[in-house]
Enzyme design. Structure first.
Site, PDB file in Angstrom:
ATOM      1  N   HIS A  33       0.846  -1.195   0.000  1.00 36.70           N
ATOM      2  CA  HIS A  33       0.000   0.000   0.000  1.00 36.70           C
ATOM      3  C   HIS A  33       0.880   1.242   0.000  1.00 36.70           C
ATOM      4  O   HIS A  33       2.082   1.171   0.250  1.00 36.70           O
ATOM      5  CB  HIS A  33      -0.916   0.041   1.225  1.00 36.70           C
ATOM      6  CG  HIS A  33      -0.187   0.158   2.538  1.00 36.70           C
ATOM      7  ND1 HIS A  33       0.492  -0.882   3.106  1.00 36.70           N
ATOM      8  CD2 HIS A  33      -0.036   1.210   3.379  1.00 36.70           C
ATOM      9  CE1 HIS A  33       1.037  -0.491   4.248  1.00 36.70           C
ATOM     10  NE2 HIS A  33       0.734   0.790   4.442  1.00 36.70           N
ATOM     11  N   ASP A  45       0.384   5.057   1.854  1.00 31.79           N
ATOM     12  CA  ASP A  45      -0.522   5.715   2.799  1.00 31.79           C
ATOM     13  C   ASP A  45      -1.231   6.906   2.153  1.00 31.79           C
ATOM     14  O   ASP A  45      -0.635   7.638   1.377  1.00 31.79           O
ATOM     15  CB  ASP A  45       0.272   6.240   4.009  1.00 31.79           C
ATOM     16  CG  ASP A  45       1.079   5.138   4.691  1.00 31.79           C
ATOM     17  OD1 ASP A  45       0.622   3.981   4.699  1.00 31.79           O
ATOM     18  OD2 ASP A  45       2.170   5.445   5.207  1.00 31.79           O
ATOM     19  N   HIS A  76       4.798   0.275   0.485  1.00 29.17           N
ATOM     20  CA  HIS A  76       5.463  -0.502   1.537  1.00 29.17           C
ATOM     21  C   HIS A  76       4.543  -1.602   2.043  1.00 29.17           C
ATOM     22  O   HIS A  76       3.323  -1.567   1.813  1.00 29.17           O
ATOM     23  CB  HIS A  76       5.967   0.395   2.673  1.00 29.17           C
ATOM     24  CG  HIS A  76       4.935   1.265   3.303  1.00 29.17           C
ATOM     25  ND1 HIS A  76       4.476   2.437   2.740  1.00 29.17           N
ATOM     26  CD2 HIS A  76       4.248   1.133   4.459  1.00 29.17           C
ATOM     27  CE1 HIS A  76       3.572   2.986   3.512  1.00 29.17           C
ATOM     28  NE2 HIS A  76       3.393   2.206   4.568  1.00 29.17           N
ATOM     29  N   ARG A 102       5.087   6.457  14.225  1.00 30.55           N
ATOM     30  CA  ARG A 102       5.029   7.001  12.862  1.00 30.55           C
ATOM     31  C   ARG A 102       4.536   8.437  12.862  1.00 30.55           C
ATOM     32  O   ARG A 102       3.509   8.748  13.466  1.00 30.55           O
ATOM     33  CB  ARG A 102       4.075   6.139  12.027  1.00 30.55           C
ATOM     34  CG  ARG A 102       4.191   6.392  10.540  1.00 30.55           C
ATOM     35  CD  ARG A 102       3.226   5.530   9.757  1.00 30.55           C
ATOM     36  NE  ARG A 102       2.019   6.278   9.468  1.00 30.55           N
ATOM     37  CZ  ARG A 102       0.999   5.806   8.747  1.00 30.55           C
ATOM     38  NH1 ARG A 102       1.039   4.570   8.266  1.00 30.55           N
ATOM     39  NH2 ARG A 102      -0.051   6.545   8.524  1.00 30.55           N
TER      40      ARG A 102
HETATM   41  C1  SIN Z   1       2.729   1.272   7.873  1.00 28.84           C
HETATM   42  O1  SIN Z   1       2.144   0.699   6.966  1.00 28.84           O
HETATM   43  O2  SIN Z   1       2.715   2.492   7.988  1.00 28.84           O
HETATM   44  C2  SIN Z   1       3.513   0.449   8.871  1.00 28.84           C
HETATM   45  C3  SIN Z   1       4.764  -0.063   8.299  1.00 28.84           C
HETATM   46  C4  SIN Z   1       5.499  -0.932   9.268  1.00 28.84           C
HETATM   47  O3  SIN Z   1       5.049  -1.121  10.400  1.00 28.84           O
HETATM   48  O4  SIN Z   1       6.565  -1.429   8.921  1.00 28.84           O
END
Ligand code: SIN
Length: 275
Positions: free
Chosen positions: A94, A96, A249, A264
């Protein structure tokens, strides 16, 4: 500051302490970010306030609607999986915020606790994926737009199915739909990038669901080919700063029974233009 290319997407940035960066370093990092699409930093020692200050050096912070925030820090979303939880957050390709008409620039994900083995994150370059397509397909894609939505991912039914209740919430805010060019001109690098993703892209504007899923399915399997990707193995103190417009990612969920805790911060972006 030293840069080491990380395979097919991303670069490790060495000899930088992210608690102490001046305007010169910020400007070098901005250039590296545009070129490599995701930057990795090892052995950082950031408090929550230092993480926020770092993010603010690169732009305005976007407060996430769906993720639980770190106590006392609404700017920091918690990406957490406890030993007794099965589902993780972000366990599929995906990018974000593509469901926002003005999608977020990217995120700074900082590892606080990681499993001994596993819990890696895969990144894929959407400029590399675009670059490898045939001239004929590039021409076909150039005029298309795709519909993206948060409804089927963050709505109440989806949250129940994912099993992420308590970590992801605010299902009633999952009402965003956005229309973006299928190929964007990257706002920083100027490179063409494929801008569709398996999580949030719903269909191609004006195409039937069958037509959409045939073309999108091809683009997804093409983009996820190993030559477009890099797999990051986290250590406590690793920070990844990725560009949502240029990368996908995937947080790999292969560490059942262990804890993984990441912080994050997401940065505001800009409306995306086609070629
Ligand atoms: C996310 O998708 O923002 C999380 C990525 C992760 O936890 O590695």
């Amino acid at each position: 500051m030293k840069l080491e290319k990380a395979g097919n997407v991303g670069a490790f940035v060495r000899e930088v302490d992210l608690r102490r960066i001046d305007a010169g370093v910020v400007s070098e990092l901005r250039e590296a970010f545009a070129e490599f699409e995701v930057l990795f930093f090892r052995d950082q020692h950031l408090s929550e306030d230092e993480h926020i200050a770092l993010a603010e050096a690169f732009g305005e912070i976007n407060i996430n609607r769906f993720f639980q925030a770190v106590d006392g820090y609404p700017q920091i979303a918690e990406v957490r999986k406890e030993p007794d939880q099965q589902a993780n957050i972000g366990g599929g390709w995906h990018t974000d915020h593509s469901y926002d008409q003005v999608p977020a620039l990217g995120s700074m994900l900082y590892a606080r606790e990681v499993p001994i083995v596993g819990g890696d994150t895969l990144f894929a370059s959407m400029s590399a994926a675009y670059e490898g397509l045939s001239a004929g397909l590039k021409e076909t894609l150039a005029g298309l737009r795709a519909v993206h939505s948060s409804r089927h991912v963050f709505g109440a039914a989806a949250q129940r199915e994912m099993g992420t209740q308590g970590r992801i919430g605010n299902a009633e805010a999952a009402t965003q739909d956005a229309l973006h060019p299928l190929i964007i001109r990257h706002p920083l690098s100027g490179r063409p990038c494929l801008y569709v993703n398996p999580a949030f892209t719903v269909c191609i504007e004006g195409w039937t669901p069958e037509e959409s899923s045939a073309l999108l399915g091809y683009l997804y399997q093409w983009s996820a080919r190993p030559e477009h990707t890099y797999r990051l193995q986290w250590q406590p103190g690793t920070l990844a700063f990725w560009d949502n417009r240029a990368t996908w990612h995937w947080a790999v969920n292969d560490y059942q029974g262990e804890r993984r805790l990441m912080h994050r911060i997401t940065l505001e972006g800009e409306a995306l233009a086609g070629l």
